[in-house]
Write a protein that holds these residues in place. Structure first.
Motif, PDB file in Angstrom:
ATOM      1  N   VAL A 163       0.803  -1.292  -0.045  1.00  0.00           N
ATOM      2  CA  VAL A 163      -0.110  -0.067  -0.078  1.00  0.00           C
ATOM      3  C   VAL A 163       0.880   1.249  -0.133  1.00  0.00           C
ATOM      4  O   VAL A 163       1.865   1.312   0.705  1.00  0.00           O
ATOM      5  N   SER A 164       0.772   2.094  -0.829  1.00  0.00           N
ATOM      6  CA  SER A 164       1.411   3.389  -0.986  1.00  0.00           C
ATOM      7  C   SER A 164       0.497   4.611  -1.236  1.00  0.00           C
ATOM      8  O   SER A 164      -0.176   4.598  -1.982  1.00  0.00           O
ATOM      9  N   ASP A 165       0.421   5.414   0.281  1.00  0.00           N
ATOM     10  CA  ASP A 165      -0.470   6.735   0.082  1.00  0.00           C
ATOM     11  C   ASP A 165       0.012   7.432  -1.167  1.00  0.00           C
ATOM     12  O   ASP A 165      -0.812   8.123  -1.736  1.00  0.00           O
ATOM     13  N   ARG A 166       1.235   7.714  -1.527  1.00  0.00           N
ATOM     14  CA  ARG A 166       1.877   8.478  -2.529  1.00  0.00           C
ATOM     15  C   ARG A 166       1.588   7.955  -3.796  1.00  0.00           C
ATOM     16  O   ARG A 166       0.914   8.849  -4.366  1.00  0.00           O
ATOM     17  N   ILE A 167       1.237   6.762  -4.059  1.00  0.00           N
ATOM     18  CA  ILE A 167       0.814   6.293  -5.342  1.00  0.00           C
ATOM     19  C   ILE A 167      -0.639   6.463  -5.557  1.00  0.00           C
ATOM     20  O   ILE A 167      -1.338   6.910  -6.640  1.00  0.00           O
ATOM     21  N   GLU A 168      -1.367   6.509  -4.135  1.00  0.00           N
ATOM     22  CA  GLU A 168      -2.747   6.630  -4.363  1.00  0.00           C
ATOM     23  C   GLU A 168      -3.105   7.859  -4.796  1.00  0.00           C
ATOM     24  O   GLU A 168      -4.028   8.202  -5.428  1.00  0.00           O
ATOM     25  N   ARG A 169      -2.556   8.849  -4.178  1.00  0.00           N
ATOM     26  CA  ARG A 169      -2.637  10.291  -4.341  1.00  0.00           C
ATOM     27  C   ARG A 169      -2.217  10.817  -5.674  1.00  0.00           C
ATOM     28  O   ARG A 169      -3.012  11.636  -6.335  1.00  0.00           O
ATOM     29  N   LEU A 170      -1.072  10.203  -6.325  1.00  0.00           N
ATOM     30  CA  LEU A 170      -0.761  10.672  -7.476  1.00  0.00           C
ATOM     31  C   LEU A 170      -1.881  10.147  -8.508  1.00  0.00           C
ATOM     32  O   LEU A 170      -2.029  10.719  -9.390  1.00  0.00           O
ATOM     33  N   GLN A 171      -2.282   8.710  -8.329  1.00  0.00           N
ATOM     34  CA  GLN A 171      -3.164   8.211  -9.399  1.00  0.00           C
ATOM     35  C   GLN A 171      -4.622   9.322  -9.520  1.00  0.00           C
ATOM     36  O   GLN A 171      -4.956   9.530 -10.556  1.00  0.00           O
ATOM     37  N   ALA A 172      -4.814   9.818  -8.009  1.00  0.00           N
ATOM     38  CA  ALA A 172      -6.010  10.484  -7.836  1.00  0.00           C
ATOM     39  C   ALA A 172      -5.931  11.926  -8.649  1.00  0.00           C
ATOM     40  O   ALA A 172      -6.818  12.496  -9.227  1.00  0.00           O
ATOM     41  N   GLU A 173      -4.601  12.337  -8.356  1.00  0.00           N
ATOM     42  CA  GLU A 173      -4.202  13.655  -9.105  1.00  0.00           C
ATOM     43  C   GLU A 173      -4.253  13.728 -10.524  1.00  0.00           C
ATOM     44  O   GLU A 173      -4.933  14.640 -11.413  1.00  0.00           O
ATOM     45  N   ILE A 174      -3.668  12.601 -11.162  1.00  0.00           N
ATOM     46  CA  ILE A 174      -3.500  12.396 -12.500  1.00  0.00           C
ATOM     47  C   ILE A 174      -5.023  12.306 -12.987  1.00  0.00           C
ATOM     48  O   ILE A 174      -5.211  13.017 -14.232  1.00  0.00           O
ATOM     49  N   ALA A 175      -5.935  11.707 -12.645  1.00  0.00           N
ATOM     50  CA  ALA A 175      -7.140  11.529 -13.050  1.00  0.00           C
ATOM     51  C   ALA A 175      -8.181  12.718 -12.874  1.00  0.00           C
ATOM     52  O   ALA A 175      -8.748  13.066 -14.020  1.00  0.00           O
ATOM     53  N   ALA A 176      -7.851  13.261 -11.804  1.00  0.00           N
ATOM     54  CA  ALA A 176      -8.457  14.840 -11.849  1.00  0.00           C
ATOM     55  C   ALA A 176      -8.064  15.717 -12.947  1.00  0.00           C
ATOM     56  O   ALA A 176      -8.710  16.471 -13.390  1.00  0.00           O
ATOM     57  N   GLU A 177      -6.717  15.762 -12.903  1.00  0.00           N
ATOM     58  CA  GLU A 177      -6.053  16.765 -14.050  1.00  0.00           C
ATOM     59  C   GLU A 177      -6.854  16.296 -15.470  1.00  0.00           C
ATOM     60  O   GLU A 177      -7.012  17.105 -16.294  1.00  0.00           O
ATOM     61  N   MET A 178      -7.336  15.233 -15.855  1.00  0.00           N
ATOM     62  CA  MET A 178      -7.681  14.629 -16.937  1.00  0.00           C
ATOM     63  C   MET A 178      -9.158  14.574 -16.692  1.00  0.00           C
ATOM     64  O   MET A 178     -10.005  14.088 -17.862  1.00  0.00           O
TER      65      MET A 178
END
Length: 140
Positions: free
Chosen positions: A108-123
């Motif tokens: 589990v990586s909170d950093r990866i989870e946040r980054l995925q959410a940020e990328i999806a939101a940017e798109m």
């Protein structure tokens, strides 16, 4: 989740699917409930047999298929490997697969989870669900 509780949840799911719980199938469900790794059907068959259950490999496959259809187990299909299974009652995690040994590790990586959410939101999207698989080998 306690092994007996998880095995009971598996039994209930099979009953909902109209599948009879035989002694052999109950033993298989306990083996699956106790698994701390990501076993494939052949490994589950071997473990159930070693535990004294005379269950056929065909029954293992039918049982796994029914449990997956009921949403109580997840079928994991990693590149070049037979399908593996894990209970669907755990918390979200990702998988790291060692390409040399086939070992599967959860992480589990909170950093990866946040980054995925940020990328999806940017798109212009929000993540509904996802699976992340990292194929790795040990550094020399």
């Amino acid at each position: 989740m306690e092994i007996e509780h998880r095995a009971k949840a598996f039994e209930d799911a099979l009953r909902r699917a109209g599948i009879r719980i035989t002694r052999q199938r109950a033993a298989l469900l306990r083996v699956l409930a106790a698994a701390e790794d990501h076993p494939d059907a052949t490994q589950l068959h071997l473990r159930a047999t070693e535990a004294g259950a005379a269950v056929s490999l065909a029954t293992v496959y039918r049982t796994l298929s029914a449990l997956e259809a009921q949403g109580v187990i997840l079928k994991l299909e990693f590149e070049g490997e037979p399908a593996r299974f894990e209970p669907a009652d755990g918390t979200h995690h990702d998988h790291m697969i060692d390409v040399e040994t086939g070992e599967v590790r959860e992480f589990v990586s909170d950093r990866i989870e946040r980054l995925q959410a940020e990328i999806a939101a940017e798109m212009g999207y929000e993540i509904v669900r996802h699976r992340l698989e990292l194929y790795v080998r040990r550094k020399a």
